[in-house]
Motif scaffolding. Sequence first.
Motif, mmCIF file in Angstrom:
data_model
loop_
_atom_site.group_PDB
_atom_site.id
_atom_site.type_symbol
_atom_site.label_atom_id
_atom_site.label_comp_id
_atom_site.label_asym_id
_atom_site.label_seq_id
_atom_site.Cartn_x
_atom_site.Cartn_y
_atom_site.Cartn_z
ATOM 1 N N PRO A 4 69.295 94.213 14.801
ATOM 2 C CA PRO A 4 69.491 93.866 13.400
ATOM 3 C C PRO A 4 70.916 94.045 12.902
ATOM 4 N N VAL A 5 71.615 95.101 13.339
ATOM 5 C CA VAL A 5 72.992 95.293 12.891
ATOM 6 C C VAL A 5 73.850 94.115 13.330
ATOM 7 N N SER A 6 73.682 93.705 14.576
ATOM 8 C CA SER A 6 74.429 92.553 15.075
ATOM 9 C C SER A 6 74.081 91.304 14.296
ATOM 10 N N ARG A 7 72.778 91.106 14.051
ATOM 11 C CA ARG A 7 72.348 89.941 13.284
ATOM 12 C C ARG A 7 72.976 89.951 11.890
ATOM 13 N N SER A 8 72.940 91.121 11.257
ATOM 14 C CA SER A 8 73.467 91.227 9.902
ATOM 15 C C SER A 8 74.955 90.910 9.853
ATOM 16 N N LEU A 9 75.709 91.390 10.840
ATOM 17 C CA LEU A 9 77.143 91.104 10.874
ATOM 18 C C LEU A 9 77.405 89.628 11.148
ATOM 19 N N GLN A 10 76.579 89.026 12.004
ATOM 20 C CA GLN A 10 76.707 87.590 12.238
ATOM 21 C C GLN A 10 76.518 86.817 10.936
ATOM 22 N N VAL A 11 75.505 87.220 10.167
ATOM 23 C CA VAL A 11 75.250 86.542 8.895
ATOM 24 C C VAL A 11 76.389 86.780 7.916
ATOM 25 N N LEU A 12 76.910 88.028 7.862
ATOM 26 C CA LEU A 12 77.992 88.357 6.931
ATOM 27 C C LEU A 12 79.182 87.421 7.124
ATOM 28 N N PHE A 13 79.575 87.219 8.369
ATOM 29 C CA PHE A 13 80.748 86.387 8.622
ATOM 30 C C PHE A 13 80.412 84.908 8.764
ATOM 31 N N GLY A 14 79.143 84.618 8.989
ATOM 32 C CA GLY A 14 78.787 83.230 9.241
ATOM 33 C C GLY A 14 78.273 82.448 8.065
ATOM 34 N N TRP A 15 77.647 83.139 7.063
ATOM 35 C CA TRP A 15 76.948 82.367 6.049
ATOM 36 C C TRP A 15 77.866 81.494 5.182
ATOM 37 N N PRO A 16 79.101 81.899 4.833
ATOM 38 C CA PRO A 16 79.940 80.964 4.062
ATOM 39 C C PRO A 16 80.208 79.666 4.824
ATOM 40 N N TRP A 17 80.408 79.790 6.145
ATOM 41 C CA TRP A 17 80.641 78.584 6.944
ATOM 42 C C TRP A 17 79.375 77.740 7.021
ATOM 43 N N TRP A 18 78.200 78.415 7.183
ATOM 44 C CA TRP A 18 76.938 77.683 7.223
ATOM 45 C C TRP A 18 76.718 76.919 5.918
ATOM 46 N N LEU A 19 77.038 77.578 4.801
ATOM 47 C CA LEU A 19 76.841 76.925 3.514
ATOM 48 C C LEU A 19 77.770 75.732 3.358
ATOM 49 N N ARG A 20 79.038 75.896 3.724
ATOM 50 C CA ARG A 20 79.970 74.770 3.624
ATOM 51 C C ARG A 20 79.518 73.608 4.499
ATOM 52 N N GLN A 21 79.062 73.915 5.713
ATOM 53 C CA GLN A 21 78.610 72.855 6.609
ATOM 54 C C GLN A 21 77.386 72.149 6.036
ATOM 55 N N THR A 22 76.459 72.923 5.478
ATOM 56 C CA THR A 22 75.256 72.328 4.908
ATOM 57 C C THR A 22 75.606 71.449 3.721
ATOM 58 N N CYS A 23 76.476 71.944 2.834
ATOM 59 C CA CYS A 23 76.864 71.163 1.662
ATOM 60 C C CYS A 23 77.588 69.876 2.069
ATOM 61 N N ALA A 24 78.345 69.948 3.165
ATOM 62 C CA ALA A 24 79.105 68.779 3.595
ATOM 63 C C ALA A 24 78.201 67.710 4.190
ATOM 64 N N THR A 25 77.084 68.121 4.805
ATOM 65 C CA THR A 25 76.232 67.154 5.487
ATOM 66 C C THR A 25 74.995 66.757 4.690
ATOM 67 N N ALA A 26 74.674 67.499 3.626
ATOM 68 C CA ALA A 26 73.495 67.160 2.819
ATOM 69 C C ALA A 26 73.738 65.872 2.040
ATOM 70 N N PHE A 27 72.679 65.099 1.871
ATOM 71 C CA PHE A 27 72.777 63.851 1.123
ATOM 72 C C PHE A 27 72.591 64.161 -0.363
ATOM 73 N N LYS A 28 73.693 64.502 -1.017
ATOM 74 C CA LYS A 28 73.614 64.964 -2.398
ATOM 75 C C LYS A 28 73.031 63.892 -3.315
ATOM 76 N N ALA A 29 73.252 62.618 -2.984
ATOM 77 C CA ALA A 29 72.737 61.544 -3.831
ATOM 78 C C ALA A 29 71.216 61.593 -3.903
ATOM 79 N N GLN A 30 70.560 62.029 -2.828
ATOM 80 C CA GLN A 30 69.107 62.086 -2.816
ATOM 81 C C GLN A 30 68.585 63.311 -3.570
ATOM 82 N N PHE A 31 69.401 64.329 -3.728
ATOM 83 C CA PHE A 31 69.024 65.486 -4.529
ATOM 84 C C PHE A 31 69.320 65.248 -6.014
ATOM 85 N N GLY A 32 70.349 64.426 -6.284
ATOM 86 C CA GLY A 32 70.717 64.154 -7.665
ATOM 87 C C GLY A 32 71.117 65.409 -8.404
#
Length: 641
Positions: free
Chosen positions: A294-322
Motif C-alpha cells: 500500500p505505501v508503494s501504491r500510495s506514492l505511485q498515486v501521489l506522483f501519478g494522479w496529476p498526469w493521469w488526470l491531464r491525460q484523461t482530460c486530453a483524451t475525453a470527448f468533452k463535446a459528448q459530456f457538454g
Amino acid sequence: MSFLLFPDERSRTLSEHLAEQMPGAVVVDAILREADLRVFPQFAISPDEIAAVARDSAQLTRLVGDALPVEFERRMDALRPSLWECYGEYFRSWAIAPLLANALVARKAVECHGAGEATVLESIRSSGWWSYRQQVLEAVDAGLLGTRVDVDAAPGGLIRMLRTLAACLGAWPAGAVQLAGGRRCWERRKWLRSLPKPVPTDVLFCAIGGTSVPIIERLATQLREADGLSSAAVLFHPDDQGVEARATSGVPYQYVDNFHWADRAENGASAQTALAGATERLVNVWHKLTSGCPVSRSLQVLFGWPWWLRQTCATAFKAQFGRLWPGVRNRLIISLARDAQQMLSDMDAGERILDAYQPKAVVALHLYWHRIAPVVLAAKARGIPVYYLQHGVYLARDECVRPLPFDEFMVFGDAAERTVRAHIPDAPVTQVSHCLYDGLVGITREPSEAVRRLKAEHKALVVIATQPHKMDAEEAQADNWWVKGVVDACAEIGALAAIKLHPHETNVSLYENLAAATPQTTVVLPHGAHDLTDLLSGADAMVTRDSTVVFEANLLGVPAITVNLSGRRDSVPFAADGGAAGVYEYEQIAPVLADIIQTKGAALASTRAEFLARHMGPVDGQSTRRVARTIAGGAGGTGTV
C-alpha cells in the motif's frame, strides 16, 4: 416569471426563508441520486426520462473509462480485473448519474415554472461540498443549458477556485487516511492483528457491515452440519463498530485491509499490539516500498494522479459530456487522487484473499460495492462460483445499481427478482426468502414476563423502530418530528411508546430527551435490552420510517405503520403493497394509530399474505436450507440438506 432556488441540504432553511420574502420564488430540491428520481414528487418525471438517465450515465461512464490510462481501463492479466471494472459502477452511481439526475430536475423546473432566473445555494460548511461529493451548481448549469435562464450561485467564483485547489491538495492525504483504515484505524489495530490466520476453506463470505454477521453464522452452521463444508468471512466495512462486536463466533473472520500487506494476514495472530505493527513497518519499510505494498501504491498515486488526470482530460470527448464536463472532471480528481490508492490495493488484496482461502464458492451479500468487486471478479475469472445473497430491504432502494456478474442471485421474493432482471433479463435468480426469519414462521408466541411488565397497566404497547437517519436529527428540532407525533398519540390513547433503538443508532440522546419529557408513557429500549421477536409478540402496533422490522411485524401478525413526512414517495412500498398503513402528514399520525389499536389492524390482516409473498417469497421456514443447498451445490457439498 418564477425565480428558482436550488439549495443543498444545509441551505434548505435559508432558501425557504428567502422564498417567503420573494414573490414567485420556487424552492427546488436538487440533491438527488439516480434512485431518488422515482420518489421525487415534483415535475412528473416520466419512466422514460428516468431510463434515459440510466442509459446516458452508462454511456458517459464508458467514455471516462476509455479516456483513462490503459492500466486503469484494461485488464493487464486475464485473471485480474481492471480498476475501472471494479470502480466504474461506483463512479457512475455516485458521480455521473447524480449529475444527470439533478440536471433533469433543473430542466423540468424551468419547463414547469417558466423561470427567468435561478440561484444555487450551497453551504461551505458541508464537507461534501469541499470534496465534490455534492455538486449542485455543476448539475443545474448543465440542466439549464439552452433555456436562457441566468444562473447565479453562492458561494461565488473565488471560493469555488479555493475549493478546487483544496480538493487537489487534500484528495491524496484523504486517500492515504482511507487506505490506512479510516478514522478508527489506530483504535482498531489490536483487533485487526488478533484475527486468525486465513486457511483454505470451502465457502468464503464477503460481508460489509455488522448486519451481515448473523446471516453468515447461521449459514455457516448449516453448511458445516449438513454438508461438511467449512466457512470463513472477509469484512470490508472500514468503520462499522458493529462488526467488531458481533464477529466473535466460531466463523473465522478477516479484514480486507490486512491483505493489503503481503504478510499481514498470514502473520496477524503473532503481532498482537500496535507497537509490534509499527516496528514491523519501520524495519521493513524499504522492502515494502519496492514490493507493491500500500505505501508503494500510495506514492505511485501521489506522483501519478496529476498526469493521469491531464491525460484523461486530453483524451475525453468533452463535446459528448457538454456542460457536465466540469462536474465529471471534479469527481475524477477525487477518484484518481484519493480512491485509486485503496482500489489498487484492494485489487492486490483480492488476489491474496483467493490465494489464502482457496474457496470453492464465494458469497457476497451486496449486489455491488467497489471494494468487494475485486474479489468477486477475480473469483469468477478463476472459475470459482460466485453467489449473491440478499440480506436487507435496501435492494429496492439500490435498484439503479448495476449488479456484479454473479453466477446466481438469491433474493427474497418477486419484488427483488424484478429489480435484478431489470438489469440482467436472463439472470439466474432464485427466490429463497430470508434465513433470519425462519424461526418466525408459523409460530404463536406469548410475550415474556419482562414484556408483560413493560406494558403493565397501559392500554396498548406501541413499538417504535428507529433507524440511524440524519433526517431525525434535523427534524427533532421542529414541531412535527414524526417520533414525537407517535409518542404524543400514545399518551392520548393511554398506550406505552417503546422506542426500540437500532443496533447502530446515532441519535440516542434525541430519544432519551423525548422519553424524559414523557416518562409515564415513553421508554427507550437499547438494542439487546429485549429480544425483538419477544417485544413484537407483546405489541399492539409497530411504527417506523421504513425499517425491515415491517417484515418481522407482518410475520408475527402485528399491524405496522410507516411514517413518511418528506413529501416524496415511499422509497420502499411497504404501504402501497399492503404491509403497513402509510402516514404522510403529521396530523394523520394520531388517528391512524388510534384506528390500528381499536381495530387490531383488521384491514392490514387481509393484505398480509400477499405482501409477504411479494417481498419475502416462499415463507415456509426453510430459507436457510434453500440457501445452503444452493451454495453447497457450487462448493462441492452433497446438496441434500
